[in-house]
Scaffold this motif. Structure first.
Motif, mmCIF file in Angstrom:
data_model
loop_
_atom_site.group_PDB
_atom_site.id
_atom_site.type_symbol
_atom_site.label_atom_id
_atom_site.label_comp_id
_atom_site.label_asym_id
_atom_site.label_seq_id
_atom_site.Cartn_x
_atom_site.Cartn_y
_atom_site.Cartn_z
ATOM 1 N N GLY A 40 0.767 -0.958 0.042
ATOM 2 C CA GLY A 40 0.293 0.103 0.077
ATOM 3 C C GLY A 40 0.614 1.251 -0.183
ATOM 4 O O GLY A 40 0.586 1.993 -0.326
ATOM 5 N N CYS A 48 -0.423 -2.639 5.375
ATOM 6 C CA CYS A 48 -0.586 -3.279 3.724
ATOM 7 C C CYS A 48 -0.063 -4.620 3.762
ATOM 8 O O CYS A 48 -0.261 -6.041 3.352
ATOM 9 N N GLN A 99 -14.352 -3.776 2.398
ATOM 10 C CA GLN A 99 -14.745 -3.268 2.184
ATOM 11 C C GLN A 99 -14.364 -3.571 0.589
ATOM 12 O O GLN A 99 -14.536 -4.530 -0.332
ATOM 13 N N CYS A 100 -12.920 -2.739 0.261
ATOM 14 C CA CYS A 100 -11.884 -3.156 -0.976
ATOM 15 C C CYS A 100 -11.272 -4.136 -0.822
ATOM 16 O O CYS A 100 -10.993 -5.122 -1.726
ATOM 17 N N TYR A 102 -8.355 -4.663 -0.148
ATOM 18 C CA TYR A 102 -6.900 -4.209 -0.453
ATOM 19 C C TYR A 102 -5.565 -3.675 1.026
ATOM 20 O O TYR A 102 -4.913 -5.087 1.620
ATOM 21 N N ARG A 140 -9.060 2.637 4.298
ATOM 22 C CA ARG A 140 -9.660 3.689 3.845
ATOM 23 C C ARG A 140 -10.677 4.066 3.744
ATOM 24 O O ARG A 140 -11.527 4.486 3.534
ATOM 25 N N CYS A 141 -11.778 2.727 3.754
ATOM 26 C CA CYS A 141 -12.766 2.004 3.247
ATOM 27 C C CYS A 141 -14.031 1.792 4.293
ATOM 28 O O CYS A 141 -14.954 2.455 4.681
ATOM 29 N N THR A 142 -13.527 1.290 5.485
ATOM 30 C CA THR A 142 -14.699 0.933 6.885
ATOM 31 C C THR A 142 -14.652 1.988 7.401
ATOM 32 O O THR A 142 -16.204 1.709 8.280
ATOM 33 N N GLY A 143 -13.708 2.626 7.528
ATOM 34 C CA GLY A 143 -13.682 3.905 9.410
ATOM 35 C C GLY A 143 -13.333 2.967 9.673
ATOM 36 O O GLY A 143 -14.023 3.053 10.862
ATOM 37 N N GLN B 214 -6.004 18.260 -0.457
ATOM 38 C CA GLN B 214 -6.439 16.972 -0.395
ATOM 39 C C GLN B 214 -5.846 15.811 -1.179
ATOM 40 O O GLN B 214 -6.682 16.163 -2.331
ATOM 41 N N ALA B 215 -5.599 14.272 -0.403
ATOM 42 C CA ALA B 215 -5.173 13.407 -1.696
ATOM 43 C C ALA B 215 -6.497 12.626 -1.382
ATOM 44 O O ALA B 215 -7.285 12.688 -0.382
ATOM 45 N N GLY B 216 -6.781 11.524 -1.990
ATOM 46 C CA GLY B 216 -8.220 11.388 -1.915
ATOM 47 C C GLY B 216 -7.467 10.014 -1.516
ATOM 48 O O GLY B 216 -8.205 9.785 -0.583
ATOM 49 N N VAL B 217 -6.541 9.486 -1.794
ATOM 50 C CA VAL B 217 -6.012 7.808 -1.400
ATOM 51 C C VAL B 217 -6.842 6.839 -1.468
ATOM 52 O O VAL B 217 -6.472 6.201 -0.075
ATOM 53 N N MET B 219 -6.486 2.522 -0.761
ATOM 54 C CA MET B 219 -5.090 1.843 -0.334
ATOM 55 C C MET B 219 -3.966 1.330 -1.214
ATOM 56 O O MET B 219 -2.592 1.163 -1.588
ATOM 57 N N GLY B 271 -10.125 0.124 -3.814
ATOM 58 C CA GLY B 271 -10.116 1.558 -3.058
ATOM 59 C C GLY B 271 -10.300 2.434 -5.000
ATOM 60 O O GLY B 271 -9.469 2.244 -5.377
ATOM 61 N N PHE B 273 -12.750 5.826 -4.314
ATOM 62 C CA PHE B 273 -13.093 7.097 -3.937
ATOM 63 C C PHE B 273 -13.323 8.468 -4.997
ATOM 64 O O PHE B 273 -13.578 9.413 -4.679
ATOM 65 N N TYR B 388 -13.131 13.273 -5.537
ATOM 66 C CA TYR B 388 -12.529 12.693 -4.484
ATOM 67 C C TYR B 388 -14.487 12.894 -4.370
ATOM 68 O O TYR B 388 -14.757 13.911 -3.828
ATOM 69 N N HIS B 522 -15.224 -0.833 -6.168
ATOM 70 C CA HIS B 522 -13.933 -1.073 -5.893
ATOM 71 C C HIS B 522 -14.711 -0.642 -4.623
ATOM 72 O O HIS B 522 -13.835 -0.034 -3.739
ATOM 73 N N GLN B 696 -21.371 2.093 4.168
ATOM 74 C CA GLN B 696 -20.457 3.103 3.342
ATOM 75 C C GLN B 696 -20.473 4.578 4.191
ATOM 76 O O GLN B 696 -19.545 5.193 3.996
ATOM 77 N N GLY B 699 -17.212 4.575 5.892
ATOM 78 C CA GLY B 699 -16.184 5.207 5.746
ATOM 79 C C GLY B 699 -16.037 6.085 5.083
ATOM 80 O O GLY B 699 -14.819 7.196 4.788
ATOM 81 N N VAL B 702 -15.673 9.246 7.847
ATOM 82 C CA VAL B 702 -13.858 8.861 8.398
ATOM 83 C C VAL B 702 -13.030 9.369 7.876
ATOM 84 O O VAL B 702 -12.182 10.233 8.149
ATOM 85 N N GLN B 703 -13.299 9.787 6.034
ATOM 86 C CA GLN B 703 -12.730 9.887 5.775
ATOM 87 C C GLN B 703 -12.510 11.828 5.364
ATOM 88 O O GLN B 703 -12.489 12.527 5.495
ATOM 89 N N GLU B 711 -5.754 15.613 6.539
ATOM 90 C CA GLU B 711 -5.027 15.463 5.829
ATOM 91 C C GLU B 711 -5.278 16.687 4.929
ATOM 92 O O GLU B 711 -5.771 17.957 4.770
ATOM 93 N N MET B 731 -3.853 10.776 7.692
ATOM 94 C CA MET B 731 -4.889 10.253 7.637
ATOM 95 C C MET B 731 -5.691 9.614 8.840
ATOM 96 O O MET B 731 -4.282 8.778 10.161
#
Ligand code: FES
Ligand code: FES
Lengths: 166, 810
Positions: A40, A48, A99-100, A102, A140-143, B214-217, B219, B271, B273, B388, B522, B696, B699, B702-703, B711, B731
């Motif tokens: 990652g 990762c 989720q994804c 990774y 980054r997906c699930t929180g 920001q960046a989306g990042v 993984m 991922g 996003f 993003y 994704h 969803q 997640g 948290v972003q 970020e 992050m």
């Protein structure tokens, strides 16, 4: 320059010829065709790539393969096989801890020993403790919510089934 | 085992209804076991590895590219530069003929914006750090990297445009030849009588707000593999993308390659996003190199490349002026929106996408009779801005919802009461810009949140006396337009052009079902949700449905996965296509059972006569008849069980709504913030799978917490990026995040087949506003910018520390 090293990966020993600079992550992915080792960040910050080297979680992106000569490596593929039957894997699915996917192998390899330790102590950890145990892994997906719930479930269920058969 | 035992049961695991059930994801097994194949798992025989030489200067002319140090590398290396790829670019032209479609008054049209083109490899000038200059091919990825490092580039510095102010300074030359200024686009949109609002206002409140770059990042970073097969003249491109069909069309047009012989495959994608929702120079370049060399070519992005050279997001500066009646009602709103869009306009949403979206959505959930906005996109020497999660809406909602709290403070009203006084309550509602909102639960969601955080608000008030720890509660109330149909894109004249999703549903002779859908998964769990939807329409179990996506060879043309349209439009398309097959199954069953098709229901793997469960035909048998024993079909019926639906969105889309509440605790001495609670009440219409909806939302939240607190992609005054690893680009990690509490209200929309509205992005939209409002509440100071890191918070708490000092001294 290349060096012959012997790695016992998921129970099978094999000798491979590698450049000393080759990362363990790359050797596992390419020479051993283990798609469950994910990269990652390649700088030791996301977790990762976590695998077990002689039973201890290690970052395969910060480890050279030659450092592991003669050692036993376990990757996510060894956890519960193609059906992902390990209690932690099952709990991840039930609690939507992925989720994804990774980051998932890294989380599983980081958390499986933690779950084992808790089950051995017969103790369901506090959420804060679970979160601390995964503080070196980024999802980054699930929180993180579902991952915390999955760890709690895996520990609880194993303690309960364990107590049913003393 | 007999052959009968081996047969799958069709409809065996039937529930009364699968839509709405907490069905476990079918994707999980391969993801958990490590068997899933992401881009880097794609290998082709004879594959070459691509490494990049990327710009180290933000704006410079390239005076020399020196490859002499490659000679003693002892490996065969091929180098390509901009001269080789000359003419090939990423372009995102906005429609240039304003007469070809009528532009409604007061709407955003992007025609006649100043277009930019990004060459695949820099053609003499670099415009941001990280821009590709040379492509290096080697037999081994490590060697490709070695080779790229050995290539020396000499630059002649050009004036760097590093800030919004510089981009608007007429004394600094435009970064593109032929441009008149560093403004891609500036437009107005307006509706209602703003002069009347001004005249009637008891209060005029004007504030400026900023959200950082920001960046989306995801993984998994980006990556591309391309291979040309001379036998059937097919070029296959694997890319970690959200939009395989759009990539295919772009490649076909740019490379002049027949689209029928191009196949784009998005494998498992780790991922996206929105980040992977543009067509990138690397995708075109890898495809071009595979054609050029006749060898398969692979590029896998590293994390530094991802941070400096994929796309960035946010970087919004808004000045809002509210015209407010004495009783707190909003009479009018004016907005001035500036976005630093960076060095190139991206395909397919263009440089106008972010500022235009902010301007469009700012009226939000409130009944505001008059509205006017000016929006502009600025070109700077930074990574291009792209889509993003939330796309401009996190910033629009930040400004709108900070403004509501600032208004409440100014006129001395409770912030939740102020919102309740202003939210839209009768539907459908037409806003000042003419957008029609479908049914929502804005007031109900606010009331629910008010109840949920009542105790926290009391605790916050009680903490006002404390000189060491303050508690604050903030809310953000917002709507999210999604699933908007083609007219919305036509108005803007952007190259995305349309937004439909297509699904093809096929029942096989054994009764099993294949769904091929133009979405790309994704992490959203499409395979599970689409199986639930098809199962309900066909009377089988989700286990009988195999969902395929991401491969243009098997899936019908669609725009891919973005804009929270997977559930409402993807699910809707599957539903509609499956209903066509269901109708045929019913007709065959009626024929066999000597009754009328309207008297047949499909469930549990059977076609049953309604009211007479004992009279049925197995769906498996009907499938067999339709595909094999066609002599048993009703006379004149066409054999086969295959149907397709391409579903465009409703013209104005659907509007999900949500209220987020943050409860923060701030240590006054250090500025350290702890999130005590984060509460969401959301309404995305019909919930297709609550497990996935909750995931969803959480997640996304948290972003959004990352946007609010951590970020920040930072450039220095020379346009050099300072946050190029995860050690600098921070992050959210698990320990600093609370459990996210999610509550639902379900108001199905009449505008999509299943009543579903979009929900993928909403989670990320509310947190910056809710958290900033909580901080303002805790510290009793206005908050105008993010990120709210410990430094900023420590500064914001200065007055409280000073007051405590005075108390002690006094
Ligand atoms: S890939 Fe090893 S820690 Fe990120
Ligand atoms: S599941 Fe996608 S990063 Fe964790």
């Amino acid at each position: 320059m290349t060096i012959d090293i012997t790695l016992t990966v998921n129970g099978t020993a094999r000798t491979v010829r590698v450049e000393p600079r080759r990362l363990l992550a790359d050797v596992l992915r390419h020479d051993f065709a283990l798609s469950g080792v994910h990269v990652g960040c390649a700088h030791g910050a996301c977790g990762c790539c976590t695998v077990h080297v002689d039973g201890t979680p290690r970052l395969a992106c910060l480890t050279f393969a030659v450092q592991c000569d003669g050692k036993a490596i376990h990757t996510v593929e060894s956890l519960g096989g193609v059906d992902a039957t390990h209690p932690l894997q099952q709990a991840f699915s039930i609690e939507h801890g992925l989720q994804c996917g990774y980051c998932t192998p890294g989380f599983l390899m980081t958390l499986a020993p933690f779950v084992d330790a808790m089950v051995a102590e017969r103790r369901v950890p506090e959420d804060a403790e679970i979160r601390e145990a995964m503080s070196g892994n980024i999802c980054r997906c699930t929180g993180y919510h579902g991952i915390v719930a999955a760890v709690r479930r895996a520990v609880t269920e194993q303690i309960e089934t364990g107590s049913a058969q003393p | 085992m007999t052959s009968a035992d081996r047969r799958h049961q069709i409809g065996g695991a039937d529930r009364p209804r699968h839509i709405g059930a907490r069905v476990r994801r079918v994707e999980d097994r391969r993801l958990l076991s490590g068997a899933a194949r992401y881009l880097d798992d794609i290998r082709q025989p004879g594959m070459l590895h691509l490494g990049f030489v990327r710009a180290q200067a933000a704006h410079a002319r390239i005076t020399d590219i020196d490859t002499s140090a490659l000679a003693d590398l002892g490996a065969e290396i091929r180098v390509f530069t901009g001269q080789d790829t000359s003419g090939l670019t990423i372009k995102a032209p906005a429609g240039h003929d304003p007469k070809s479609a009528a532009l409604p008054d007061g709407h955003q049209g992007y025609w006649r914006m100043q277009d930019s083109e990004q060459p695949l490899l820099a053609d003499g000038v670099v415009r941001f750090v990280g821009e590709p200059i040379a492509a290096v091919l080697a037999e081994d990825a490590y060697v490709a990297e070695d080779a790229a490092e050995r290539i020396a580039v000499a630059y002649e510095a050009l004036p760097v445009v590093a800030t919004m102010a510089q981009a608007q300074d007429p004394s600094i030359p435009p970064i593109f030849a032929g441009w008149t200024s560093n403004v891609y686009i500036e437009r107005q949109m307006a509706g209602g009588d703003l002069a009347a609002a001004r005249a009637a206002a008891a209060h005029v409140i004007r504030r400026t707000y900023y959200n950082q770059r920001q960046a989306g990042v995801p993984m998994e970073g980006r990556g591309v593999v391309a291979a040309y097969d001379p036998a059937d003249r097919v070029l296959t491109v694997w890319s970690s993308t959200q939009i395989p069909h759009l990539v295919r069309t772009y490649l076909a047009e740019e490379l002049g390659f027949p689209e029928s012989r191009l196949r784009v495959v998005a494998p498992e994608v780790g991922g996206g996003f929105g980040v992977k929702g543009q067509v990138f120079v690397e995708e075109v370049l890898v495809a071009w190199l595979a054609l050029k060399t006749g060898r398969p070519v692979k590029w896998v992005e590293d994390r530094r490349e991802h941070l400096v050279a994929s796309i960035h997001a946010r970087d919004h500066l808004h000045t809002l002026t509210a015209y407010v009646a004495a009783d707190g009602r909003l009479l009018g709103l004016e907005a001035d929106i500036t976005v630093d869009v960076g060095a190139y306009s991206t395909f397919p949403f263009t440089a106008g996408g972010d500022p235009g979206m902010a301007a469009k959505v700012l009226p939000g959930p409130y009944d505001i009779p008059a509205y006017a906005a000016t929006f502009r996109a600025l070109a700077t020497n930074k990574c291009p801005l792209g889509t993003y999660r939330g796309v401009a809406r996190p910033s629009a909602v930040f400004s709108q919802e900070r403004l509501m709290d600032d208004i409440a403070a100014e006129i001395g009203m409770d912030p939740i009461e102020l919102r309740l006084r202003n939210v839209v309550r009768t539907f459908p509602y037409k806003n000042a810009l003419g957008f029609s909102y479908d049914e929502g639960s804005y007031a109900q969601a606010l009331e629910r949140v008010r109840d949920l955080v009542a105790e926290d608000r009391a605790a916050a008030r009680a903490s006002r006396a404390s000189a060491t720890t303050r508690i604050g509660v903030g809310v953000a109330c917002f709507i999210e337009q999604s699933s908007h149909g083609t007219p919305d894109f036509t108005r803007r004249r952007v190259p995305i052009e349309t937004g439909y999703i297509a699904a093809r549903v096929t029942m096989e002779p054994d009764g099993e079902v294949t769904v091929d859908i133009g979405l790309q998964n994704h992490g959203q769990g499409h395979e599970t949700v689409m199986a639930q939807v098809a199962a309900d329409a066909l009377g089988v179990a989700p286990e009988n449905v195999h969902v395929r996506q991401g491969d243009t060879l098997t899936t019908p043309y669609s725009v891919g996965t973005w804009g929270s349209r997977g559930g409402p439009l993807g699910g809707g398309a599957v539903h509609e296509a499956a209903l066509k097959i269901a109708a045929k199954l019913k007709a065959i069953a009626a024929h066999l059972l000597q009754t009328d098709a309207s008297r047949i229901a499909l469930h549990g793997g059977r076609a049953v006569v309604i009211g007479n469960e004992g009279s049925y035909v197995e769906i498996r048998r009907l499938a067999r008849i339709a595909l094999r024993n066609v002599d048993q079909m009703p006379a004149g019926m066409e054999p086969g069980l295959e149907a397709q639906c391409s579903l465009d969105g409703p013209a104005d889309g659907t509007y999900s709504n949500a209220v987020h509440a943050a409860v923060v605790e701030i240590d006054i001495a250090t500025g350290k913030l702890r999130l005590r609670r984060f509460v969401v009440v959301e309404d995305c219409g019909t919930i297709l799978n609550p497990l996935i909806v909750d995931g969803q939302v959480r997640g996304g939240v948290v972003q959004g917490i990352g946007s609010a607190l951590l970020e920040h992609f930072i450039y220095d005054e020379d346009g050099q990026p300072l946050t190029t690893s995860f050690a600098d680009y921070l992050m959210p990690l698990a320990p600093e995040i609370p459990n996210i509490e999610v509550h639902h209200i379900e108001t199905p929309t009449p505008r999509t087949p299943l009543g579903a509205k979009g929900l993928g992005e909403g989670g990320a939209i509310g947190p910056p506003a809710a958290i900033a409002n909580a901080v303002a509440d805790a510290l009793g100071v206005p908050v105008s910018a993010t990120p709210l890191n410990a430094n900023t918070l420590w500064t914001l708490a200065a007055d409280i520390r000073a007051a405590a000092e005075t108390d002690r001294d006094g």
